[in-house]
Design an enzyme around this catalytic site. Structure first.
Site, PDB file in Angstrom:
ATOM      1  N   SER A 179       0.827  -1.206   0.000  1.00 27.56           N
ATOM      2  CA  SER A 179       0.000   0.000   0.000  1.00 27.56           C
ATOM      3  C   SER A 179       0.859   1.252   0.000  1.00 27.56           C
ATOM      4  CB  SER A 179      -0.908   0.014   1.231  1.00 27.56           C
ATOM      5  OG  SER A 179      -1.572   1.266   1.328  1.00 27.56           O
ATOM      6  N   HIS A 220      -1.163  -1.328  -4.215  1.00 27.53           N
ATOM      7  CA  HIS A 220      -2.439  -0.995  -3.577  1.00 27.53           C
ATOM      8  C   HIS A 220      -2.551   0.515  -3.402  1.00 27.53           C
ATOM      9  CE1 HIS A 220      -5.978  -2.191  -1.229  1.00 27.53           C
ATOM     10  NE2 HIS A 220      -5.693  -1.178  -0.431  1.00 27.53           N
ATOM     11  N   ASP A 255      -4.974   3.421  -1.860  1.00 29.47           N
ATOM     12  CA  ASP A 255      -6.095   3.743  -0.982  1.00 29.47           C
ATOM     13  C   ASP A 255      -6.655   5.109  -1.343  1.00 29.47           C
ATOM     14  OD1 ASP A 255      -6.200   1.495   0.966  1.00 29.47           O
ATOM     15  OD2 ASP A 255      -4.151   2.130   1.376  1.00 29.47           O
ATOM     16  N   MET A 310      -9.336   7.817  -0.406  1.00 29.57           N
ATOM     17  CA  MET A 310     -10.201   8.224   0.700  1.00 29.57           C
ATOM     18  C   MET A 310     -10.691   9.652   0.472  1.00 29.57           C
ATOM     19  SD  MET A 310      -8.014   6.814   3.942  1.00 29.57           S
ATOM     20  CE  MET A 310      -6.974   5.355   3.821  1.00 29.57           C
ATOM     21  N   HIS A 332      -8.525   0.697  -3.919  1.00 30.31           N
ATOM     22  CA  HIS A 332      -9.484   0.467  -2.842  1.00 30.31           C
ATOM     23  C   HIS A 332     -10.193   1.785  -2.560  1.00 30.31           C
ATOM     24  CE1 HIS A 332      -9.996  -0.630   1.723  1.00 30.31           C
ATOM     25  NE2 HIS A 332     -11.146  -0.505   1.092  1.00 30.31           N
ATOM     26  N   MET A 360     -12.426   3.997  -0.632  1.00 31.94           N
ATOM     27  CA  MET A 360     -13.092   4.271   0.640  1.00 31.94           C
ATOM     28  C   MET A 360     -13.756   5.636   0.515  1.00 31.94           C
ATOM     29  SD  MET A 360     -10.155   2.766   3.189  1.00 31.94           S
ATOM     30  CE  MET A 360      -8.832   2.868   1.958  1.00 31.94           C
ATOM     31  N   MET A 399     -11.755  -6.253   5.728  1.00 32.97           N
ATOM     32  CA  MET A 399     -10.934  -5.285   6.449  1.00 32.97           C
ATOM     33  C   MET A 399     -10.572  -5.834   7.823  1.00 32.97           C
ATOM     34  SD  MET A 399     -10.369  -2.717   4.480  1.00 32.97           S
ATOM     35  CE  MET A 399      -9.619  -1.651   5.723  1.00 32.97           C
ATOM     36  N   ASP A 452      -6.771  -6.501   4.576  1.00 32.72           N
ATOM     37  CA  ASP A 452      -6.141  -5.187   4.565  1.00 32.72           C
ATOM     38  C   ASP A 452      -6.250  -4.577   5.955  1.00 32.72           C
ATOM     39  OD1 ASP A 452      -5.280  -2.598   4.153  1.00 32.72           O
ATOM     40  OD2 ASP A 452      -6.778  -2.091   2.641  1.00 32.72           O
TER      41      ASP A 452
END
Length: 222
Positions: A8, A32, A34, A36, A65, A67, A136, A174
């Site tokens: 990540s 990866h 993230d 957000m 991913h 979020m 998660m 994760d």
């Protein structure tokens, strides 16, 4: 299925992001990312423009991913710009089947993520619509959190449901994945592992990926 490691970049040095990506390019399976939005989770990271740039520069496929609120609107676009995998949260999606199918239609693998308190059985009927189930193992929003052992039974249950469905679905974990926790996850049935500080907190991120893979393979009997 083979063990896969997805470092990540949330834990990487953003001032030297290209170098950080290159540091794991020879040993990792995915990168990866993230995403957000400071709404679905209380943190703001990067978005579509950075993903577009990473697609052009990274030799690794991107594992995005999301979020975010309203993934039904945004998720297909991440696939369209070249992400190899796009994961949405069950808690945020209003039309998950339609969105998952749109991700696949745009050429990416479709993933569904579940927060620690979200029961996996409620989504068993969607296994045929996804390529990866993400369980998660921390509350989403921040890197460097402590692994939640209470999620291990859910990982086992997810593996059982996948096996019974005969669907070809990867099982990703994760959050808090490290040399101290990855074996427990692999024993429970996970086969794709997101690791942030356990990779980018080491002097040699590439070697850290190799070590994590070796531990997971040994625990999984592979």
């Amino acid at each position: 299925m083979a063990i896969q490691i997805s470092p990540s970049i949330l834990s990487a040095n953003f001032a030297h992001l290209a170098d950080e990506v290159e540091a794991v390019a020879r040993t990792a399976d995915w990168l990866h990312v993230d995403v957000m939005d400071n709404h679905f989770v209380p943190n703001l990271t990067l978005g579509l423009p950075v993903v577009e740039s990473l697609v052009k520069e990274s030799s690794l496929p991107l594992d995005c991913h999301l979020m975010i609120e309203d993934p039904d609107r945004w998720a297909p676009t991440y696939a369209e710009v070249g992400a190899g995998s796009v994961t949405i949260h069950a808690e945020a999606a209003k039309a998950p089947v339609r969105t998952l199918r749109a991700i696949r239609s745009a050429g990416a693998r479709a993933g569904l993520a579940l927060n620690p308190a979200t029961p996996v059985d409620a989504y068993a009927d969607l296994l045929g619509e996804i390529d990866m189930l993400l369980v998660m193992t921390v509350e989403p929003g921040f890197g460097g959190q402590k692994f939640l052992d209470l999620v291990l039974p859910k990982i086992r249950r997810a593996r059982e449901l996948i096996r019974n469905s005969e669907a070809s679905v990867w099982l990703q974990v994760d959050g808090g994945v490290s040399t101290e926790t990855i074996e427990r996850c692999a024993e429970a049935g996970a086969d794709v592992f997101v690791a942030g500080s356990a990779v980018y907190g080491r002097e040699d991120p590439g070697a850290a990926v190799d070590e994590l893979r070796s531990l997971a393979e040994r625990a999984a009997g592979r």
